[in-house]
Motif scaffolding. Structure first.
Motif, PDB file in Angstrom:
ATOM      1  N   ILE A   7       0.871  -1.178   0.000  1.00 33.24           N
ATOM      2  CA  ILE A   7       0.000   0.000   0.000  1.00 33.24           C
ATOM      3  C   ILE A   7       0.907   1.226   0.000  1.00 33.24           C
ATOM      4  N   ILE A   8       0.709   2.076  -0.985  1.00 27.82           N
ATOM      5  CA  ILE A   8       1.537   3.271  -1.169  1.00 27.82           C
ATOM      6  C   ILE A   8       0.795   4.502  -0.672  1.00 27.82           C
ATOM      7  N   MET A   9       1.503   5.325   0.082  1.00 29.21           N
ATOM      8  CA  MET A   9       1.016   6.665   0.422  1.00 29.21           C
ATOM      9  C   MET A   9       1.975   7.637  -0.240  1.00 29.21           C
TER      10      MET A   9
ATOM     11  N   ASN B  37      -2.951   1.211  -4.316  1.00 27.96           N
ATOM     12  CA  ASN B  37      -2.615  -0.195  -4.168  1.00 27.96           C
ATOM     13  C   ASN B  37      -1.288  -0.393  -4.894  1.00 27.96           C
ATOM     14  N   GLY B  38      -0.280  -0.810  -4.179  1.00 29.56           N
ATOM     15  CA  GLY B  38       1.052  -0.962  -4.750  1.00 29.56           C
ATOM     16  C   GLY B  38       1.211  -2.185  -5.629  1.00 29.56           C
ATOM     17  N   ASP B  39       0.215  -3.058  -5.646  1.00 31.89           N
ATOM     18  CA  ASP B  39       0.280  -4.257  -6.477  1.00 31.89           C
ATOM     19  C   ASP B  39      -0.374  -4.069  -7.837  1.00 31.89           C
ATOM     20  N   ASN B  40      -1.411  -3.199  -7.918  1.00 26.28           N
ATOM     21  CA  ASN B  40      -2.099  -3.027  -9.197  1.00 26.28           C
ATOM     22  C   ASN B  40      -2.246  -1.565  -9.635  1.00 26.28           C
ATOM     23  N   GLY B  41      -1.765  -0.603  -8.834  1.00 22.37           N
ATOM     24  CA  GLY B  41      -1.807   0.810  -9.206  1.00 22.37           C
ATOM     25  C   GLY B  41      -3.134   1.499  -8.999  1.00 22.37           C
ATOM     26  N   GLU B  42      -4.120   0.785  -8.457  1.00 21.94           N
ATOM     27  CA  GLU B  42      -5.436   1.388  -8.238  1.00 21.94           C
ATOM     28  C   GLU B  42      -5.344   2.520  -7.211  1.00 21.94           C
ATOM     29  N   VAL B  43      -5.987   3.643  -7.544  1.00 24.46           N
ATOM     30  CA  VAL B  43      -6.038   4.773  -6.620  1.00 24.46           C
ATOM     31  C   VAL B  43      -7.156   4.487  -5.621  1.00 24.46           C
ATOM     32  N   ILE B  44      -6.797   4.382  -4.355  1.00 20.99           N
ATOM     33  CA  ILE B  44      -7.751   4.026  -3.298  1.00 20.99           C
ATOM     34  C   ILE B  44      -8.395   5.270  -2.691  1.00 20.99           C
ATOM     35  N   ALA B  45      -7.577   6.281  -2.403  1.00 21.92           N
ATOM     36  CA  ALA B  45      -8.079   7.495  -1.747  1.00 21.92           C
ATOM     37  C   ALA B  45      -7.149   8.661  -2.071  1.00 21.92           C
TER      38      ALA B  45
ATOM     39  N   ILE C 255      -1.142  12.041  -6.249  1.00 19.01           N
ATOM     40  CA  ILE C 255      -1.681  10.849  -6.921  1.00 19.01           C
ATOM     41  C   ILE C 255      -0.702  10.341  -7.978  1.00 19.01           C
ATOM     42  N   VAL C 256      -0.233  11.241  -8.826  1.00 21.28           N
ATOM     43  CA  VAL C 256       0.655  10.820  -9.914  1.00 21.28           C
ATOM     44  C   VAL C 256       2.005  10.368  -9.356  1.00 21.28           C
ATOM     45  N   MET C 257       2.492  11.002  -8.291  1.00 21.20           N
ATOM     46  CA  MET C 257       3.737  10.563  -7.662  1.00 21.20           C
ATOM     47  C   MET C 257       3.575   9.158  -7.085  1.00 21.20           C
ATOM     48  N   GLY C 258       2.421   8.870  -6.484  1.00 23.02           N
ATOM     49  CA  GLY C 258       2.158   7.524  -5.978  1.00 23.02           C
ATOM     50  C   GLY C 258       2.170   6.503  -7.098  1.00 23.02           C
ATOM     51  N   TYR C 259       1.645   6.897  -8.251  1.00 19.15           N
ATOM     52  CA  TYR C 259       1.653   6.007  -9.410  1.00 19.15           C
ATOM     53  C   TYR C 259       3.085   5.752  -9.889  1.00 19.15           C
ATOM     54  N   ALA C 260       3.930   6.772  -9.805  1.00 14.72           N
ATOM     55  CA  ALA C 260       5.347   6.595 -10.163  1.00 14.72           C
ATOM     56  C   ALA C 260       5.995   5.560  -9.250  1.00 14.72           C
TER      57      ALA C 260
END
Length: 174
Positions: A6-8, A23-31, A160-165
């Protein structure tokens, strides 16, 4: 069995820190949200604002069982006061996270996370929002956050985009 990642991600500021959970496994934005602070909150005491922001970020991290954190390492240019304030804020956030067992902390400059996530390091704020709406969160769902005149939302978009990175980095996605 491996623990779910889980990425913050945090774009820290004493005015409106942007925070996202992915979600660090599938890239889904949770919150995602902003943590707004008004100039007169805490009687204007900078150190009390920093403490509140860092403490709140740790509470959110615990609530989502965060395993990895990305923090924007901002370029502040000629304004050394802003640089010192952000350094204090980032120091408090990382210290609180480490004290609470979260040690996988990554720092990115804006051009670094943009290059990893979007493959272009020099996108504008508007370009980052458009990329986000095209690839991560549909404009219909996210659009209300980017209306001019509302709270500062570019910090949230950046988070959000940094978390995706970080998701891409953790999963070796080019």
């Amino acid at each position: 069995m491996q623990k779910e990642k889980i990425i913050m991600s945090i774009d820290g500021s004493l005015v409106s820190s942007g925070i996202a959970i992915l979600n660090g496994d599938n890239g889904e934005v949770i919150a995602y949200d902003n943590l707004p602070i008004k100039p007169k909150d805490f009687n204007g005491e900078e150190i009390l604002k920093i403490h509140y922001i860092a403490k709140t970020i740790v509470e959110i991290a615990k609530a989502y069982n965060v395993t990895h954190v990305a923090i924007e390492n901002s370029y502040v240019g000629a304004n050394s006061r802003t640089g010192l304030t952000l350094a204090r804020l980032y120091g408090a956030i990382t210290s609180f996270l480490i004290e609470n067992g979260i040690t996988l902390i990554y720092t990115y400059t804006p051009s670094q996370w943009r290059k990893i996530a979007m493959k272009v390091g020099n996108k504008s704020k508007e370009g980052t929002y458009e990329w986000l709406c095209e690839y991560l969160i549909p404009k219909e769902k996210f659009g209300e956050f980017c209306t001019k005149g509302k709270e500062k939302n570019d910090d949230m978009v950046d988070a959000i985009v940094m978390g995706y990175a970080l998701y891409k980095k953790l999963n070796n996605i080019k």
